[in-house]
Motif scaffolding. Structure first.
Motif, PDB file in Angstrom:
ATOM      1  N   GLN A  28      28.190  36.991  -9.627  1.00 54.37           N
ATOM      2  CA  GLN A  28      28.640  36.547  -8.310  1.00 54.37           C
ATOM      3  C   GLN A  28      28.397  35.060  -8.108  1.00 54.37           C
ATOM      4  OE1 GLN A  28      26.315  39.021  -5.738  1.00 54.37           O
ATOM      5  NE2 GLN A  28      24.466  38.617  -6.884  1.00 54.37           N
ATOM      6  N   SER A  29      28.969  34.527  -7.017  1.00 54.02           N
ATOM      7  CA  SER A  29      28.741  33.130  -6.660  1.00 54.02           C
ATOM      8  C   SER A  29      28.921  32.966  -5.159  1.00 54.02           C
ATOM      9  CB  SER A  29      29.702  32.213  -7.418  1.00 54.02           C
ATOM     10  OG  SER A  29      31.032  32.498  -7.049  1.00 54.02           O
ATOM     11  N   GLY A  30      28.368  31.880  -4.628  1.00 48.70           N
ATOM     12  CA  GLY A  30      28.496  31.596  -3.208  1.00 48.70           C
ATOM     13  C   GLY A  30      27.827  30.275  -2.879  1.00 48.70           C
ATOM     14  N   SER A  31      28.024  29.801  -1.658  1.00 48.67           N
ATOM     15  CA  SER A  31      27.427  28.528  -1.248  1.00 48.67           C
ATOM     16  C   SER A  31      27.073  28.573   0.234  1.00 48.67           C
ATOM     17  CB  SER A  31      28.389  27.375  -1.523  1.00 48.67           C
ATOM     18  OG  SER A  31      29.562  27.532  -0.759  1.00 48.67           O
ATOM     19  N   ALA A  32      26.217  27.627   0.642  1.00 52.47           N
ATOM     20  CA  ALA A  32      25.777  27.555   2.033  1.00 52.47           C
ATOM     21  C   ALA A  32      25.311  26.142   2.338  1.00 52.47           C
ATOM     22  CB  ALA A  32      24.638  28.532   2.294  1.00 52.47           C
ATOM     23  N   PHE A  33      25.345  25.773   3.626  1.00 46.00           N
ATOM     24  CA  PHE A  33      24.736  24.536   4.094  1.00 46.00           C
ATOM     25  C   PHE A  33      23.296  24.852   4.463  1.00 46.00           C
ATOM     26  CE2 PHE A  33      29.243  23.899   4.828  1.00 46.00           C
ATOM     27  CZ  PHE A  33      29.424  22.647   4.270  1.00 46.00           C
ATOM     28  N   PHE A  34      22.395  23.876   4.259  1.00 47.87           N
ATOM     29  CA  PHE A  34      20.986  24.140   4.553  1.00 47.87           C
ATOM     30  C   PHE A  34      20.329  22.978   5.281  1.00 47.87           C
ATOM     31  CE2 PHE A  34      20.767  21.917   0.479  1.00 47.87           C
ATOM     32  CZ  PHE A  34      19.691  21.054   0.655  1.00 47.87           C
ATOM     33  N   THR A  35      19.308  23.317   6.055  1.00 47.38           N
ATOM     34  CA  THR A  35      18.359  22.358   6.624  1.00 47.38           C
ATOM     35  C   THR A  35      16.983  22.866   6.213  1.00 47.38           C
ATOM     36  OG1 THR A  35      19.793  21.928   8.507  1.00 47.38           O
ATOM     37  CG2 THR A  35      17.480  21.329   8.752  1.00 47.38           C
TER      38      THR A  35
END
Length: 194
Positions: free
Chosen positions: A57-64
């Motif tokens: 699988q794969s995926g992405s996200a914005f983070f603080t």
């Protein structure tokens, strides 16, 4: 839907430490992690984007990510429509909370990741890697022409660090773990603000 939640948990757990031309040859690193001042060690604020790719699988996200010594708070958003995820951690307790998964608690980020996904990774090392430091004195390192860490090989991971111009801290980390199948786990972390 389960696949999206699993990807969200991988991304959340991966950050919960929560990501760290002219090259010289590999050397054993003996001093990098000991050069920091204890008063300013592990205190930073980061914003950016993280992507995780595994053979499944794969995926992405914005983070603080706010790190204050041993305590941290991480907020993730934009994870394939799963919504906002909050991660809080201190020695002995890591908590992940989102509307889709509820609350998951573990003693370490590595344990949280394994419980949530079955995947093992040196998540705690990201605290040092994003600061261009190694976690141990047994790491192999490679430096660039400006004498900055360009690559770290540690705990079964190869970490490639990229820098903007004359910056002393990396703006991009690519973590790769080679698997016995010939495939790899890959984490790409882009730091947009420090």
């Amino acid at each position: 839907m389960f696949k999206h939640i699993k990807i969200a948990l991988i991304l959340s757990s991966t950050l919960s430490v929560i990501a760290m031309t002219g090259c010289q040859s590999f050397t054993q690193n003996k001093a990098v992690s000991s050069t920091q001042s204890p008063q300013v060690a592990n205190q930073f604020n980061l914003q950016g984007k993280i992507g995780v790719k595994t053979p499944q699988q794969s995926g992405s996200a914005f983070f603080t990510w706010q790190q204050n010594q041993e305590q941290y708070d991480i907020e993730l958003s934009g994870i394939l429509g799963v919504g906002k995820t909050q991660i809080s951690g201190q020695p002995g307790q890591v908590t992940l909370n989102s509307a889709k998964t509820g609350t998951i608690t573990a003693e370490s980020p590595e344990e949280l990741l394994e419980r949530a996904t079955g995947w093992q990774a040196p998540i705690t090392n990201l605290v040092d890697w994003v600061q261009a430091k190694t976690t141990s004195d047994t790491a192999k390192t490679e430096k660039d022409a400006q004498n900055r860490l360009a690559q770290i090989i540690e705990d079964g991971w190869t970490v490639n660090l990229s820098y903007n111009d004359a910056a002393t801290l990396p703006n991009k980390l690519i973590l790769q773990q080679q698997l016995e199948t010939g495939k790899e786990n890959r984490i790409t972390m882009v730091i947009q603000n420090r």
